[in-house]
Enzyme design. Structure first.
Site, PDB file in Angstrom:
ATOM      1  N   VAL A 145       0.841  -1.201   0.000  1.00 52.19           N
ATOM      2  CA  VAL A 145       0.000   0.000   0.000  1.00 52.19           C
ATOM      3  C   VAL A 145       0.875   1.249   0.000  1.00 52.19           C
ATOM      4  O   VAL A 145       0.521   2.261  -0.614  1.00 52.19           O
ATOM      5  CB  VAL A 145      -0.954  -0.007   1.210  1.00 52.19           C
ATOM      6  CG1 VAL A 145      -1.770   1.279   1.279  1.00 52.19           C
ATOM      7  CG2 VAL A 145      -1.884  -1.211   1.141  1.00 52.19           C
ATOM      8  N   GLY A 146       2.037   1.174   0.643  1.00 47.73           N
ATOM      9  CA  GLY A 146       2.955   2.307   0.644  1.00 47.73           C
ATOM     10  C   GLY A 146       3.343   2.731  -0.762  1.00 47.73           C
ATOM     11  O   GLY A 146       3.464   3.932  -1.048  1.00 47.73           O
ATOM     12  N   GLU A 168       5.853   4.714   7.075  1.00 54.02           N
ATOM     13  CA  GLU A 168       6.275   3.834   8.166  1.00 54.02           C
ATOM     14  C   GLU A 168       5.776   2.436   7.832  1.00 54.02           C
ATOM     15  O   GLU A 168       4.610   2.127   8.026  1.00 54.02           O
ATOM     16  CB  GLU A 168       5.701   4.332   9.498  1.00 54.02           C
ATOM     17  CG  GLU A 168       6.194   5.704   9.914  1.00 54.02           C
ATOM     18  CD  GLU A 168       7.694   5.749  10.150  1.00 54.02           C
ATOM     19  OE1 GLU A 168       8.291   4.679  10.421  1.00 54.02           O
ATOM     20  OE2 GLU A 168       8.277   6.843  10.057  1.00 54.02           O
ATOM     21  N   CYS A 182       4.944  -3.990  13.971  1.00 52.32           N
ATOM     22  CA  CYS A 182       5.808  -3.806  12.796  1.00 52.32           C
ATOM     23  C   CYS A 182       7.281  -4.007  13.111  1.00 52.32           C
ATOM     24  O   CYS A 182       8.069  -4.321  12.221  1.00 52.32           O
ATOM     25  CB  CYS A 182       5.583  -2.428  12.178  1.00 52.32           C
ATOM     26  SG  CYS A 182       5.964  -1.052  13.291  1.00 52.32           S
TER      27      CYS A 182
END
Length: 513
Positions: free
Chosen positions: A192-193, A210, A244
């Site tokens: 998605v980044g 991030e 994460c």
């Protein structure tokens, strides 16, 4: 106009009024956010219980406590952060005002994540408010109850025009990304980044991404394995592995693997602490000298959460099929429960090694030693975090010098995230940009270079005006290349020297004409 367009347009109009630039307004909004966290603790914990089965204590410890610290820091330091920052001068600017001024970027889009929805959504918001921006807040729709609560609570405490909340899923996010922002702050997956970055490029909008990745953990054979495994278990299985920066896999030497498995198994169930530590938790009526982690039955343990939904449950479960289970493996799809699980003798081509796990599976891979571990790490994408456990400072130094990662932590897990003075962020595929504390303020500010001269001492500028001569170049080289540490006394001396040199230049100029 769509709801998303209206939110962005309204935030931009509110920003243009200038009220978000006022330091008093920023502090007031930050304190209102603090009130939200204090007054709505029960509601926040209730929503998190429904979404991720987190207990109220866990929610405060891993979600809101850090936010309260960030708010307190921003309120305490805001005047200092927002003040002009003196910059080093050279001989040509010794009499000038030279400084950096942090100014708001404008309207920031904050797209939150579901694993720690309050922490990773509000932390950048704190920085955005402190820096004087407007911000459009998009909570993750995956955390259904928490997203709904954010949409209800934030407008009750914050300026609704400057900080609108937009709820919804993929379609709403895509519509937001079609709008022009001054910065986009995204926390989530690399896939998605890439989409976020592509959309931002249409408006040349800077981004902070991030992301995550597979954070390795190298355990040296000579360290205290019991302590190391206790800390790894905590770092890995907190929030059911949905962190994460959780250690994604362990690298160790073959001779250490079996003992490592035994210590990990022991730590998952019961982690004995130091005797006589003198800390007592009356709510659990147990002395911390023998502190239970997840007990023999993690499914009934209040500190062990659940996988966010069935789609992620099936994704995680499918990763185990070609690896040997050494510890755990129990699961219940109806309850989205997967027990803390350790996998042994995992091959580099195993399914569990092909993507970030983001769940309670801990693969162990064996390597011949430190050099092979470093090669293994460097052959893969740069991780968000890298963990190394060793008594030997040279092992830690070699790991630091010969690898690259967003952060490096020796002899512990996760805790670097809690240090506001450390920049938190990734490198390469694990993200770009950093935040926390002043780093968030700077990330969401434009650091404007300012130089203010007077209209006096014009003769000093003769060297830069045409006609250009070798003599003028010589003077220019002297002024530009001779750098001095300009303290208070130095400034006075340099000012006197500059005046003397100016007099010489004027005299030479008069003789030539």
């Amino acid at each position: 106009m769509s709801r998303e367009q209206q939110a962005v347009a309204g935030a931009r109009r509110a920003f243009r009024t200038g009220r978000s630039r006022c330091l008093e307004h920023r502090v007031r909004q930050l304190k209102n956010l603090q009130r939200l966290l204090t007054e709505c603790r029960g509601d926040i914990a209730g929503a998190m219980k429904k979404d991720l089965r987190k207990s109220e204590v866990v929610v405060q410890m891993y979600e809101t406590l850090g936010l309260e610290e960030e708010i307190a820091l921003a309120v305490r330091k805001l005047k200092e952060w927002a003040a002009p920052r003196p910059a080093e001068k050279n001989l040509l600017t010794v009499s000038d005002a030279v400084y950096v001024q942090a100014e708001p970027l404008g309207v920031v889009l904050i797209i939150g994540a579901w694993n720690y929805p309050w922490a990773v959504t509000l932390q950048p918001l704190i920085g955005a408010i402190a820096a004087g921006n407007a911000a459009v807040i998009k909570p993750s729709e995956v955390c259904v109850h928490t997203a709904k609560l954010m949409e209800e609570l934030l407008p009750l405490y914050l300026d609704t025009e400057l900080y609108p909340v937009v709820s919804g899923g993929v379609a709403e996010t895509q519509e937001l990304l079609r709008q022009r922002f001054d910065h986009i702050f995204y926390t989530g997956s690399g896939a998605v980044g890439k989409l976020i970055m592509a959309a931002a490029a249409q408006h040349l909008t800077p981004v902070t991404l991030e992301l995550g990745g597979k954070s390795p953990c190298y355990i040296d054979g000579d360290c205290d394995l019991a302590v190391a495994c206790r800390r790894v278990v905590w770092g890995k299985f907190t929030n059911c592995g949905q962190t994460c920066i959780a250690p994604d896999y362990v690298l160790c030497q073959p001779a250490a693997q079996q003992r490592l498995i035994q210590e990990l198994h022991k730590a998952i169930k019961v982690a004995p602490g130091r005797l006589g530590i003198g800390i007592w938790d009356s709510s659990r009526a147990c002395n911390f000298s023998r502190q239970e982690f997840y007990t023999d039955d993690p499914k009934t343990c209040p500190d062990y959460g659940r996988i966010i939904n069935r789609r992620h449950f099936r994704r995680i479960l499918s990763m185990m099929w070609d690896s040997d289970i050494a510890v755990g493996g129990d699961n219940d799809e109806e309850d989205c429960f997967i027990a803390p699980t350790v996998l042994r003798d995992v091959r580099p081509d195993a399914k569990v090694m092909q993507e970030e796990i983001f769940g309670p599976l801990l693969p162990i891979l064996t390597v011949d030693g430190l050099d092979e571990a470093i090669r293994f790490i460097n052959e893969r994408d740069k991780p968000l975090a890298l963990y190394v456990f060793s008594h030997d400072a040279k092992v830690i130094q070699k790991m630091r010098e010969e690898t690259s990662s967003g952060g490096l932590l020796a002899n512990d897990c996760l805790v670097h995230y809690s240090v506001s003075s450390l920049p938190f962020g990734g490198v390469g595929n694990s993200g770009m940009g950093c935040y926390h504390g002043k780093h968030t303020f700077d990330r969401l500010s434009h650091l404007r270079a300012c130089l203010v001269k007077t209209l006096k001492m014009e003769a000093m500028n003769n060297m830069r005006y045409p006609p250009h001569t070798a003599g003028k170049l010589g003077w220019a080289r002297f002024f530009v290349l001779n750098n001095f540490n300009v303290g208070l006394i130095g400034r006075l001396l340099l000012l006197a020297a500059a005046a003397l040199l100016a007099a010489v230049v004027i005299q030479k100029y008069q003789l030539l004409h």
